[in-house]
Design an enzyme around this catalytic site. Sequence first.
Site, short mmCIF file in Angstrom:
data_model
loop_
_atom_site.label_atom_id
_atom_site.label_comp_id
_atom_site.label_asym_id
_atom_site.label_seq_id
_atom_site.Cartn_x
_atom_site.Cartn_y
_atom_site.Cartn_z
N ARG B 297 3.89 4.91 1.81
CA ARG B 297 2.42 4.84 1.74
C ARG B 297 1.96 4.24 0.43
O ARG B 297 1.05 3.40 0.41
CB ARG B 297 1.82 6.23 2.00
CG ARG B 297 1.92 6.57 3.47
CD ARG B 297 1.59 8.01 3.83
NE ARG B 297 1.78 8.15 5.28
CZ ARG B 297 1.54 9.25 5.98
NH1 ARG B 297 1.10 10.33 5.37
NH2 ARG B 297 1.73 9.27 7.28
N TYR B 441 0.37 0.52 9.86
CA TYR B 441 1.69 1.18 9.76
C TYR B 441 1.76 2.23 8.65
O TYR B 441 0.85 2.34 7.85
CB TYR B 441 2.84 0.19 9.74
CG TYR B 441 3.01 -0.82 8.65
CD1 TYR B 441 2.30 -0.80 7.47
CD2 TYR B 441 3.97 -1.83 8.81
CE1 TYR B 441 2.53 -1.75 6.49
CE2 TYR B 441 4.20 -2.79 7.84
CZ TYR B 441 3.48 -2.74 6.68
OH TYR B 441 3.70 -3.67 5.72
N GLU B 442 2.82 3.02 8.70
CA GLU B 442 2.98 4.20 7.81
C GLU B 442 1.83 5.19 7.99
O GLU B 442 1.41 5.86 7.05
CB GLU B 442 3.07 3.78 6.33
CG GLU B 442 4.06 2.69 6.02
CD GLU B 442 5.44 2.94 6.59
OE1 GLU B 442 5.76 4.09 6.91
OE2 GLU B 442 6.19 1.97 6.73
N GLY B 443 1.34 5.30 9.22
CA GLY B 443 0.20 6.19 9.51
C GLY B 443 -1.07 5.38 9.42
O GLY B 443 -1.41 4.87 8.35
N GLN B 448 -4.50 8.72 7.71
CA GLN B 448 -4.59 8.97 6.26
C GLN B 448 -5.83 9.79 5.93
O GLN B 448 -5.80 10.67 5.08
CB GLN B 448 -4.64 7.65 5.48
CG GLN B 448 -3.47 6.70 5.72
CD GLN B 448 -2.13 7.31 5.37
OE1 GLN B 448 -2.01 8.06 4.41
NE2 GLN B 448 -1.13 7.02 6.18
#
Lengths: 593, 593
Positions: B297, B441-443, B448
């Site tokens: 992140r 991506y990555e949440g 978030q």
Amino acid sequence: MPSYTAPMRDIQFVLHELLKVEDALKEIPAHAELDADTLNSVLEEGARFASEVIQPLNQSGDEEGCTYVGDGVVHAPKGFKEAYAQYVEGGWPALSCDTEYGGQGLPHFVNNAFYEMLNSANQAWTMYPGLTHGAYEALHAHGTPQQKQLYLPKLTSGEWTGTMCLTEPHCGSDLGILKAKAEPVGDGSYLISGTKIFISSGEHDLAENIIHLVLARLPGAPEGTKGISLFIVPKFLPDASGKPGERNPVKCGSIEHKMGIHGNATCVINLDGAKGWLVGEENRGLNAMFVMMNGARLGVGMQSLGLAEVALQNSLIYAKDRVQFRAAKGPVNRDKPADPIIVHADVRRMLFTQKAYVEAGRAFSYWLALNIDKELSHPDEAVRKESADLVALLTPIVKAFVSDNTFECTNHALQCFGGHGFIKEWGMEQFVRDARINLIYEGTNAIQSLDLLARKVLADGGAKLKKFGKLIQAFVVENQGHAGMQEFLEPLMDIGDKVNKLTGEIGAKAQQNQEEVTAAAVPYLRVVGHLVYSYFWAQMARIALDNQGDDFYKAKLATARFYFAKLLPETAGYIRQARAGSEVVMGLPAELF
Amino acid sequence: MPSYTAPMRDIQFVLHELLKVEDALKEIPAHAELDADTLNSVLEEGARFASEVIQPLNQSGDEEGCTYVGDGVVHAPKGFKEAYAQYVEGGWPALSCDTEYGGQGLPHFVNNAFYEMLNSANQAWTMYPGLTHGAYEALHAHGTPQQKQLYLPKLTSGEWTGTMCLTEPHCGSDLGILKAKAEPVGDGSYLISGTKIFISSGEHDLAENIIHLVLARLPGAPEGTKGISLFIVPKFLPDASGKPGERNPVKCGSIEHKMGIHGNATCVINLDGAKGWLVGEENRGLNAMFVMMNGARLGVGMQSLGLAEVALQNSLIYAKDRVQFRAAKGPVNRDKPADPIIVHADVRRMLFTQKAYVEAGRAFSYWLALNIDKELSHPDEAVRKESADLVALLTPIVKAFVSDNTFECTNHALQCFGGHGFIKEWGMEQFVRDARINLIYEGTNAIQSLDLLARKVLADGGAKLKKFGKLIQAFVVENQGHAGMQEFLEPLMDIGDKVNKLTGEIGAKAQQNQEEVTAAAVPYLRVVGHLVYSYFWAQMARIALDNQGDDFYKAKLATARFYFAKLLPETAGYIRQARAGSEVVMGLPAELF
């Protein structure tokens, strides 16, 4: 692969319930006979063409793109030519064209509704007939009788297509510095030389001839925008009967590789002493071209509306189908491992945002198109003038506000798909890429905002803006006794007051410093855009309140409430930005950036 | 073709003048010896690698993309392999790795500064070493001593690369429903089966081995996120000496065709009884993977910062070079037909917006990375805890706020180019396409925002947020006697008050209805993001006020003022949106959408 179903119920809602177009048309002799059934059946037929013929070519056209074959020859993607033949066969190019040249004489708003559907289905393809219609309008307004007789029937039938050739490598927005030259031959024709770039639909294999409308300078013409003339430059020189003959040296040199709209050929066009004929008066070419440009600006609004609609449809389908996590209040779908993502608040925010912008955009742009019909065909001069003023005022809004919103909306649609949104196969990222050009061409959105604030609002002391304000006041007066309407009238009046105040402030500051206008214009346009959408959402809310039993109206009312609660509030930020003044942007010397 | 020059002056400003990293490092024994000269020379060397080796491959890599050759084999674009060999040769993968495994032991923030430059130069390429570093960190934190001994030296040297295999076709954000299975063999190893998708750097020809970190379920594991375990699954099974041997059936089935980051292979990975080893405890895989995800992140923040910086640089060059129209106050460049477009207020707005977001983003993300160093290596437990809390609180901001801003910034950069921005050749549209994935991506950024509001803020009654607030209060107290600082302290305190009030309101409403949290989270994150940027801009303004003679600081001060006048005000809209409540989004039944 994305799907598309024309939103007939929503279109009919706007035409018949909101705008009551049949009543409006009764006042216009040319269209007085047109009834709702005819209108609906034309649009249903159009919807079939859009969804069955050109929508299936959208993704393949993006993937394949156009091909520069060599020696000025360009091929559109597979299937485009055949679809265009069907389009011509179906008589679609003639929809709102003058009956004198073979047109069907339907109102402009019908054509616009049709274009919404075409653009939902395939923006790149739609630009071929779209530019053609623009060329038709410019010639219809400014051509000589002979020119009209020669060209308009072919553009009306769609046998020939058209382009607008403005941009050159060194001049895009700033047409005043364009260099293309036109030398009079002496027989009424001219030889045109120069290089034009970014010419949409500039070359292709869809039609037997292409009619370029080209801006160029006559010998000894004044510098700047007052020395530009407009010329017809056909790809093949037609004889008097309209049969295309000799190849004119107006040739495609190459095509651009672009972020989106791959299926439309964006051409470098080299004019090497190409034969052309003056349209309108010498040195008044921009004036003539503005007919086409204004049409094109509304056209960009319809492109944007169409893209946002199709993106919304597909993200909604996905949000109801894809399961991921449980609803915050507990499972709604116990027989699946998770709930459909439409249960999640932020997915709903993204869907509602799209709905709210799409539905207001449709109401607004169809209304604007109806005003074009009034401007052109209403028997009462006062009505014509009133409509012309509203169209002039709001054209930059339909171009810039709708396209900005659509870029946001298509991005929300993509985001609803999560990682799948980024994958080409799903088609959502194409909508974002295609939508991106709409913020640029036909005058960037910053140019639109200057047009709005400087030319349309401040130049006449706010007179045109007041005309629009009067419509809103009338609506407020009409509805203020309605208890259910208070929640909509209050924010509508509030944003109206804020626009007036902001306009006055900028106008006062502009007396001292013109940069106060250029520094405020972009946020100003967004604020006025929201005034427009507030007005249309309040009107739609009223209709919904009067029909509360029905699901369609429940959704309409909920979307109206969402608009006022979640989208209109962004004006709070934009008003502050518009009031921040010019020093904060202009103070730093360029070399210190 | 776009260019890139590492912004060394700005990087040094942040490291030495704003963060005073040498002083901070003196408190950390492991880094106490590091001096400014060493730091600067490492980064200058890194800048050379980024701009000379991988930047020239950015556009060609986008155009060519990765190739699925067949039978699980993928080739990265031309030149990627050779550049990676140079990267390994130069020892770059080892920069902030543990000296015990061959690393150089430099602080994390140095690696982050380096990654900013790598990402400016080539995001797609940088994802190969980026994922590797993530795998390194997860194994470093949770691997057994034997696992560390076997894998970390190879990941440190870059001989092997790494991936994180989380997503499956039916589960992206919602890892609780993942299906991949791990069967214990009995010798301490497991056989892993399942299908993983969207695996970045999942297969390629850059390195001799690829170490996949795979989430899967053990037999009889609890449902949901508490039944997921983490496994090391190497492409080639290494012997005890680390020599890759037998091919493990963890194979790429195909690669995705995407909107952007074409140079990175996004793979479907099929595990067909692939051999793997448990990392950390059974059923605690998500916990172990979170090390990698948190790193990733921050990594997305650095990708976003890098993209915004390179887009800014190129739009600035263009804005100073391209002439179009005259300045509002009259010509500044009489020997050319028009003035450079940087004279126009709206072009300046777009450039300043980029500058303001990039420079605050750099200050914030480097500061956050420095806090990771404190969290990991500071001798005082209280400092470690304080830093860990700040890192936990602000990781969703560095991921979502920076990436959202970058999508806006790269779009402004594109827009500065007018029509040319839409043409691939100029390279600006690639920045927009590449930047788009960072919101997903990555949440996703919505995930978030939930992480921020629900987990990081409300779950501890705002304790972590108060810690950050205390830093701001201390800064205000320290500067309130400074007359020049009033213009910055006032809006900083104001947005601080507003965040507190908003947090309290949402917290109170959340007691009744959890949907009040999910409905408010996205606008809430933007408001908190602006609190963070206001804090950093106020600090930078102070330094600029103390150094007013110099051009660099004049620009810094002007950008600070622009930030407070033109960007911070958008919070006015977001606060209203965050306060609008959940009913307006949740009220409409799903089937009525």
